[in-house]
Structures are given as C-alpha cells and as structure tokens.
Design a protein around this motif. Sequence first.
Motif, short mmCIF file in Angstrom:
data_model
loop_
_atom_site.label_atom_id
_atom_site.label_comp_id
_atom_site.label_asym_id
_atom_site.label_seq_id
_atom_site.Cartn_x
_atom_site.Cartn_y
_atom_site.Cartn_z
N LEU A 11 26.52 14.73 -53.82
CA LEU A 11 25.91 15.05 -52.53
C LEU A 11 26.95 15.75 -51.66
N ALA A 12 26.61 16.94 -51.20
CA ALA A 12 27.55 17.75 -50.43
C ALA A 12 27.59 17.29 -48.97
N PRO A 13 28.76 17.39 -48.34
CA PRO A 13 28.85 17.08 -46.91
C PRO A 13 28.21 18.19 -46.08
N ILE A 38 25.81 7.49 -45.21
CA ILE A 38 26.26 8.72 -44.57
C ILE A 38 27.31 8.33 -43.53
N GLU A 39 28.51 8.87 -43.70
CA GLU A 39 29.62 8.59 -42.80
C GLU A 39 29.79 9.76 -41.84
N GLY A 40 29.70 9.48 -40.54
CA GLY A 40 29.89 10.50 -39.53
C GLY A 40 31.35 10.59 -39.13
N HIS A 41 31.91 11.80 -39.19
CA HIS A 41 33.32 12.04 -38.90
C HIS A 41 33.49 13.03 -37.76
N ALA A 48 21.92 4.38 -45.37
CA ALA A 48 22.66 3.66 -44.32
C ALA A 48 23.57 4.66 -43.62
N THR A 49 23.92 4.37 -42.39
CA THR A 49 24.83 5.24 -41.66
C THR A 49 25.98 4.42 -41.08
N VAL A 50 27.10 5.10 -40.89
CA VAL A 50 28.27 4.49 -40.26
C VAL A 50 29.08 5.61 -39.62
N SER A 51 29.75 5.28 -38.54
CA SER A 51 30.64 6.24 -37.90
C SER A 51 32.08 5.92 -38.28
N ARG A 52 32.78 6.94 -38.68
CA ARG A 52 34.22 6.82 -38.95
C ARG A 52 35.03 7.44 -37.82
N GLY A 53 34.36 8.06 -36.86
CA GLY A 53 35.07 8.68 -35.75
C GLY A 53 36.11 9.65 -36.26
N GLU A 54 37.31 9.53 -35.74
CA GLU A 54 38.42 10.40 -36.16
C GLU A 54 39.35 9.71 -37.14
N GLU A 55 38.98 8.51 -37.59
CA GLU A 55 39.89 7.66 -38.35
C GLU A 55 40.12 8.06 -39.81
N ALA A 99 29.37 15.10 -41.86
CA ALA A 99 28.67 13.92 -42.36
C ALA A 99 28.96 13.90 -43.85
N HIS A 100 29.58 12.84 -44.30
CA HIS A 100 30.02 12.69 -45.69
C HIS A 100 29.12 11.67 -46.38
N PHE A 101 28.75 11.94 -47.62
CA PHE A 101 27.82 11.09 -48.36
C PHE A 101 28.54 10.28 -49.41
N VAL A 102 28.22 8.99 -49.46
CA VAL A 102 28.76 8.07 -50.46
C VAL A 102 27.59 7.37 -51.14
N VAL A 103 27.54 7.46 -52.46
CA VAL A 103 26.50 6.75 -53.20
C VAL A 103 26.91 5.28 -53.25
#
Length: 120
Positions: free
Chosen positions: A12-14, A49-52, A88-95, A113-117
Amino acid sequence: MSLEELNETAPLAPVFFNYDESEVLPQAQGILAQNANWLRQWPSTRVRIEGHCDERGTNEYNLALGDSRSTSARDYLISLGIEPSRIATVSRGEESPFCAQSEESCWSQNRRAHFVVTAK
C-alpha cells in the motif's frame, strides 16, 4: 509471509499532503484508489493509517494535523467502499520522520499518510 515481511514489500503506497493541510489531493486520490483495489483483493486484511507531519509546528499541532491526515485518507478509502472496521488510524505527528533534513524536499516526504498492514 509474515506481517513484517508483507509490510516490507509496501503493498500500500503512502499519500502526501501540502504544507499545513490534510486535504486528499488529486494525485493522492489515484494512489488511494489503487490501495482500495489491493484491499478488495484481500478482504480479511486490516490496516493502520499513520498520519505524519514535518518538523515545523508544535508537537500538539502536529499530532492534531497527523490525525486529520490519517482520517482524511481513511474517509476516502471508505468512500471507495472499503469497510470502516478494516481501517484504524493513528497520528505520529513529527515523531517518525521519513527524512531527517531540515529542507522542503525532505519535509514534503514527511507530510504523509503511511499504511501498515496489521492483519491478513
């Protein structure tokens, strides 16, 4: 194939965002459509989906922006028919930056937005 091995193949592409925005851009819409097609092929798969964000802005602001970015990507996938319970979603901010240099070419790679299976 383990989940770790699967994620290493990046099926899955970002998607990327403009500075200080969480709007799904036209180019991102195409990428999300491809991601939705992949998810349809594997109906038991679940993703996070991780929001960066880039390093500019406060931690609190970037966490909120990362949340908005991951939610925007999620909502777009749902509009394409992907079941909400699979995402599911999560924020990673700038970390968790993809690129660590302090310049626009690097910052643009971190606004994503980065995807993790998470389940097969």
